[in-house]
Design an enzyme around this catalytic site. Structure first.
Site, PDB file in Angstrom:
ATOM      1  N   ASP A  52      -5.790  -5.832  -1.489  1.00 47.54           N
ATOM      2  CA  ASP A  52      -4.642  -6.632  -1.086  1.00 47.54           C
ATOM      3  C   ASP A  52      -4.358  -6.429   0.394  1.00 47.54           C
ATOM      4  O   ASP A  52      -4.252  -5.297   0.870  1.00 47.54           O
ATOM      5  CB  ASP A  52      -3.412  -6.233  -1.908  1.00 47.54           C
ATOM      6  CG  ASP A  52      -2.189  -7.046  -1.528  1.00 47.54           C
ATOM      7  OD1 ASP A  52      -2.119  -8.228  -1.928  1.00 47.54           O
ATOM      8  OD2 ASP A  52      -1.301  -6.514  -0.834  1.00 47.54           O
ATOM      9  N   TYR A  57      -0.059  -7.776   8.476  1.00 51.95           N
ATOM     10  CA  TYR A  57      -0.416  -6.361   8.590  1.00 51.95           C
ATOM     11  C   TYR A  57      -1.218  -6.142   9.877  1.00 51.95           C
ATOM     12  O   TYR A  57      -2.441  -6.334   9.923  1.00 51.95           O
ATOM     13  CB  TYR A  57      -1.249  -5.903   7.391  1.00 51.95           C
ATOM     14  CG  TYR A  57      -0.530  -5.944   6.054  1.00 51.95           C
ATOM     15  CD1 TYR A  57       0.856  -6.074   5.969  1.00 51.95           C
ATOM     16  CD2 TYR A  57      -1.246  -5.848   4.866  1.00 51.95           C
ATOM     17  CE1 TYR A  57       1.505  -6.113   4.738  1.00 51.95           C
ATOM     18  CE2 TYR A  57      -0.614  -5.868   3.638  1.00 51.95           C
ATOM     19  CZ  TYR A  57       0.767  -6.008   3.577  1.00 51.95           C
ATOM     20  OH  TYR A  57       1.397  -6.038   2.356  1.00 51.95           O
ATOM     21  N   ARG A 275      -5.397   6.297   3.127  1.00 51.18           N
ATOM     22  CA  ARG A 275      -5.758   6.513   4.523  1.00 51.18           C
ATOM     23  C   ARG A 275      -7.216   6.924   4.688  1.00 51.18           C
ATOM     24  O   ARG A 275      -7.782   6.797   5.757  1.00 51.18           O
ATOM     25  CB  ARG A 275      -4.881   7.621   5.119  1.00 51.18           C
ATOM     26  CG  ARG A 275      -3.427   7.261   5.280  1.00 51.18           C
ATOM     27  CD  ARG A 275      -2.618   8.488   5.654  1.00 51.18           C
ATOM     28  NE  ARG A 275      -1.232   8.141   5.947  1.00 51.18           N
ATOM     29  CZ  ARG A 275      -0.743   7.937   7.165  1.00 51.18           C
ATOM     30  NH1 ARG A 275      -1.541   8.060   8.211  1.00 51.18           N
ATOM     31  NH2 ARG A 275       0.512   7.622   7.356  1.00 51.18           N
TER      32      ARG A 275
END
Length: 319
Positions: A52, A57, A275
């Protein structure tokens, strides 16, 4: 990893979806592109098929990194992106979709969502009919396979479902943020609208990694999350202390416990960010965790002193 059907389509989603807000870097701290790429590839190797992202972003940066990481494995991936609330006029939707396709290096999106309702963040309130006409045309052209919405209220969701086919709702949903349970979840389950739960680990809180005196790095938007505010945070820490024995008894991480709770709900997938590769693999393994009715009930009990402090506003952040 098992798969779940998206709405009324034939598209299959992994119950754990990799979210890539952090991959865009904007509003986050300490994000490295190379580590993000490794995280995507590790997620795929661990069984996560669904990713997603959104145009907003990092102004397309997340999409570019995701597309590069997937590379030649496009056929293995289900890619979902979102158009922001300032791009909801017909031509803007089409333009945003084309930019997302270019950023991702693909000629189609499996799922395309309206990120926030019209009028959000001071944007112009474009009629939903106009936006849906653009999305439907994109679907007819083969540029997108399905349509969804994000951050819509139940009334807004019902309204747009009367205009055209909507396969999903993407709301914040975790053990500590449960607004969707006041009617929306049941309606979606009854009407075959898949819930794509974002922040299923309460933006990292439910990993148990943030202690009582935690301070975020400058630029990290999570400092505005209402669960981190002084009137709520001590109660969150008490809840975490009560959840740890459950995770330890099952031999799983706190993150996996949080994700397993979300995907135990019928018709719900969890969007989990990572991350690095280690976090991506840890998230993927949550799909194999089965919680008993007794464990679910105990987790529900533990969460209530926190959720009882949160008002009816479903937006997590106080900006």
């Amino acid at each position: 990893m098992e798969s779940r059907v998206l709405g009324r389509t034939t598209i299959r989603l992994s119950p754990i979806i990799m979210g890539t807000w952090q991959t865009g870097k904007a509003m986050w701290a300490g994000i490295d592109d190379k580590e993000s790429e490794k995280a995507v590839r590790a997620a795929m190797d661990a069984g996560i098929t669904t990713f997603d992202t959104a145009e907003v972003y990092g102004n397309g940066h997340s999409e570019k990194v995701l597309g590069k990481a997937i590379g030649t494995r496009r056929g293995e991936a289900v890619i979902m992106s979102k158009v922001f609330s300032n791009h909801l006029k017909y031509d803007q939707v089409v333009g945003a979709c084309n930019r997302s396709l270019k950023n991702l290096g693909t000629d189609y999106l499996d799922h395309y969502q309206i990120h926030w309702p019209p009028g959000s963040f001071g944007g112009k309130k474009v009629p939903l009919e106009e936006t849906m006409r653009a999305l439907t045309d994109l679907k007819d052209q083969g540029k997108i396979r399905a349509i969804g919405v994000s951050n819509f209220s139940l009334d807004q969701l019902k309204t747009i479902c009367e205009i055209g086919p909507v396969e999903s709702l993407q709301p914040p949903y975790s053990l500590l943020w449960r607004h969707v349970e006041t009617g929306t979840l049941a309606w979606c389950q009854q009407n075959h609208v898949t819930i794509l739960a974002y922040s299923p680990m309460a933006q990292g809180l439910l990993t148990g990694k943030f202690g009582p005196a935690h301070q975020f790095e400058k630029g990290d938007h999570r400092s505005s999350n209402r669960l981190f505010h002084d009137d709520v945070y001590p109660h969150v820490q008490q809840a975490l202390d009560a959840l740890r024995p459950i995770a330890e008894a099952k031999g799983i991480s706190m993150a996996q416990l949080a994700l397993a709770w979300v995907i135990a709900k019928p018709g719900v997938c969890a969007i989990a960010g990572a991350r690095n590769a280690r976090q991506a693999v840890d998230n993927a393994q949550a799909a194999e965790v089965l919680l008993t009715d007794a464990e679910l009930a105990e987790m529900d009990r533990i969460s209530r002193p926190v959720t009882g402090l949160i008002d009816e506003n479903p937006v997590q952040w106080k900006w």
